[in-house]
Design a protein around this motif. Structure first.
Motif, PDB file in Angstrom:
ATOM      1  N   GLN A 107     -21.955 -30.061   6.164  1.00 18.80           N
ATOM      2  CA  GLN A 107     -23.231 -29.675   5.039  1.00 18.80           C
ATOM      3  C   GLN A 107     -22.458 -28.893   3.516  1.00 18.80           C
ATOM      4  O   GLN A 107     -22.798 -29.143   2.589  1.00 18.80           O
ATOM      5  N   GLN A 108     -20.843 -28.917   3.673  1.00 23.78           N
ATOM      6  CA  GLN A 108     -20.403 -28.805   2.564  1.00 23.78           C
ATOM      7  C   GLN A 108     -19.932 -28.938   2.198  1.00 23.78           C
ATOM      8  O   GLN A 108     -18.375 -29.115   0.826  1.00 23.78           O
ATOM      9  N   LYS A 203     -11.255 -23.281   7.294  1.00 21.23           N
ATOM     10  CA  LYS A 203     -12.319 -21.861   6.759  1.00 21.23           C
ATOM     11  C   LYS A 203     -12.377 -21.250   8.185  1.00 21.23           C
ATOM     12  O   LYS A 203     -12.589 -22.120   9.449  1.00 21.23           O
ATOM     13  N   LEU A 208     -19.099 -20.430   6.865  1.00 17.33           N
ATOM     14  CA  LEU A 208     -19.391 -21.213   6.982  1.00 17.33           C
ATOM     15  C   LEU A 208     -20.585 -21.108   6.798  1.00 17.33           C
ATOM     16  O   LEU A 208     -22.006 -21.908   7.659  1.00 17.33           O
TER      17      LEU A 208
END
Length: 259
Positions: A107-108, A203, A208
């Motif tokens: 989604q990023q 990450k 997230l």
């Protein structure tokens, strides 16, 4: 065309694999870890599409620090960049939890197509494409032996025991590939050297927006309760041929319900 390829580092299927008796999870620290073989076909397919249509190939993986080796293999094959989700809280997570982490990472990212291998050689569950499709609200095309992307449509030949199904879906979509789809390229020396300079973004769960309490062994919906090593191989049965060896062999095979 922005393509994201999911890769996983797994214990080499050609070497001995063990579980850690302290928590019944895969003993990865002592294993000979490699990139999941099936994922190499997905990487090759992504690179083939990029070479034909342009765009960018991003590698995405969830795993410990050692998973960078799998990332570098993908980058040396020709992928452009990578995202590595690494967090100690993820240890012991099951497929449902990992799908939530991968979905949050996707989604990023900007993507038109998500590719992955049909299965991981360590778990052989083949569930990740369906889990991600549900979480992301996009279609999945599974088990592809051939993939064609035209405009905003992806078409595959889904491999079956009796042939194939012709299936299509609008983009963005997630596609899993079998090892019949292509022949992965070997990284060249130039590719290996270039991979060292390609960006790898690391990450954490916090990056997230994933709650650490929702992942990990304690929160997993599936667990290994117990395990035992493979029993030692027996001496077998020795058949002495005294003129009736063929009959003795047939009798033995029949007793084992082989014939």
């Amino acid at each position: 065309m922005n393509i994201v390829v999911l890769v996983k580092q797994v214990p080499d299927s050609g070497s001995e694999r063990k579980l850690d008796p302290s928590d019944n999870t895969v003993a990865r620290a002592s294993a000979d870890n490699v990139i999941n073989e099936m994922d190499e076909y997905a990487i090759e397919e992504a690179l083939t599409i990029k070479e034909a249509q342009g765009g960018e190939v991003t590698v995405l993986t969830v795993g410990p620090d050692s998973a960078t080796d799998a990332i570098r293999k993908a980058l040396s094959m020709g992928a452009d960049k990578a995202v590595h989700v690494s967090d100690e809280a993820i240890h012991g997570s099951d497929a449902l939890q990992i799908s939530a982490v991968l979905a949050a990472a996707l989604q990023q990212l900007e993507y038109d197509l998500v590719l992955c291998g049909a299965e991981a050689t360590d778990s052989q569950m083949s569930v990740m494409p369906a889990l991600l499709a549900e979480r992301l609200g996009i279609p999945q095309l599974s088990g592809a032996r051939k993939l064609t992307v035209e405009g905003s449509t992806a078409r595959i030949e889904r491999q079956t025991d009796g042939g194939y199904w012709a299936v299509e879906a609008p983009l963005p979509a997630i596609v899993s590939t079998w090892d019949t789809i292509n022949e992965p390229r070997y990284p060249s020396f130039k590719g290996i050297m270039a991979a060292k300079k390609k960006p790898v973004e690391t990450k954490s769960l916090a990056d997230l927006g994933v709650d650490p309490s929702t992942v990990g062994l304690a929160a997993a919906s599936t667990k290994v309760l117990d395990f035992a090593g493979r029993p030692p191989k027996g001496e077998g049965v020795k058949v002495t041929d005294e003129g009736d060896g063929a009959q003795k062999l047939v009798d033995f095979l029949a007793s084992q319900k082989i014939v």
